[in-house]
Structures are given as structure tokens and as C-alpha cells.
Design a protein around this motif. Sequence first.
Motif: not given
Length: 204
Positions: A74, A76-79, A81, A83-84, A88, A193, A197, A203
Motif C-alpha cells: 500500500a 508503494f501503490a498509494r503513497p 507523497d 509517485t504511485a 499488490s 520505499w 524514490h 512509474g
Amino acid sequence: MTRSGETDALLGELAACARARAAESFGVQTRALAANAEPVAAAAREMARRFTDGGRLFTFGNGGSATDAATLAALFARPPDGTALPASSLSADEAVLTAVGDDIGFESVFARQLAARARSGDIAVAMSTSGDSPDLLAGLAEARARGMYTIGFAGCDGGAFVAGDTVDRCLVVGSRCAHRIHETQALLGYALWLSVHQHGVVGG
């Protein structure tokens, strides 16, 4: 001793226990961050490259580590701030887990999902307190066979994650206490994570 005195004594013991646990946790985290600085940086570089080339992240674990794996995916997918990125958790779908476990066997619950979904260029992260779980090892073996980059999170001495040949980078928390391992793996996951970045990931 009066009731008030007994209460004060109990509160004092609880406070001392909390301070000791906090100091223990801080020590484990500090040592783990220092010991894993190079593996985190190396893993982040490769992950950033693969994400930029269109790779995806799949995480997995058992029990408390399943929760940790879902939290990392989550992040990584919905940070909060940044980049998403496509990520999963293979531990999150109880229908798939129970179907594979019932029809084929629990050792295959992650390997079969990777066989169906993953491709060369993707990333696999297995999270464990021991590094010895057969289903995680089978998943990592499947990931390696498919050309995925493999990362293991483990406690103690790293177990089979370190001793075997299916983990490209293993982040080891040198503790035998499950609570300290989970706490510190969460911190290492955040460090990973953040480092991805910092490498300028784009992405896919």
C-alpha cells in the motif's frame, strides 16, 4: 501499603517496563538500519530501475507478516507523497489463498499466484520473522525462475532466506523477538520505499 500507594507502585512498574521496551526497540531499530544500509540502497536502485521499465511489485507473508506485506504494498501503490507505483499483496485475497491452499496445498499459495500473474522484470518481496516458511520459499523460487528481483525481510539470522539461493537481497533484523522484528521491518520497509524514490523512479 495504602491502596493509593499500591496504585502508584503499579504505575511505576508499568512506566519502567514501557521505558525498557522502548529502549530495546530503539536499539534493535538503530542496529538494523545501520546493518542494512547497503542492502537497502542496492535493492532500491534495482527496484527503481525495474519500476521505471514497467515492473510491478508483489509482496507476501504469513500471519503478522501478511499484514506487514500488505502495508508495504500500500505504501508503494498509494503513497502519502511521491509517485504511485504498481504494487499488490499476494496475502490480501482470502478467496485465492483458501482456494489454492485447499485444492493444491498451502505451500503453493504464493508460488501459484506468481505463476499466474508475474513476469520477468517484476519484483517479489517476502516478509517473515524467521526466513524459513516453506510457502515463502516456494514463492521466492517461483519468482527467481521467472526473472523477478527478489527481496527477503527476515529476523534472527535470516534463516533460509540467507542460506538459500533465491533471495537477491535480504534485510535481516538481528532479534528473536517477533514484536521487535515486526516493528523494525516496518521501518526498513519505509526506508526502502524512500530510497526507491530518491533514485528518481518513474512509474511504469
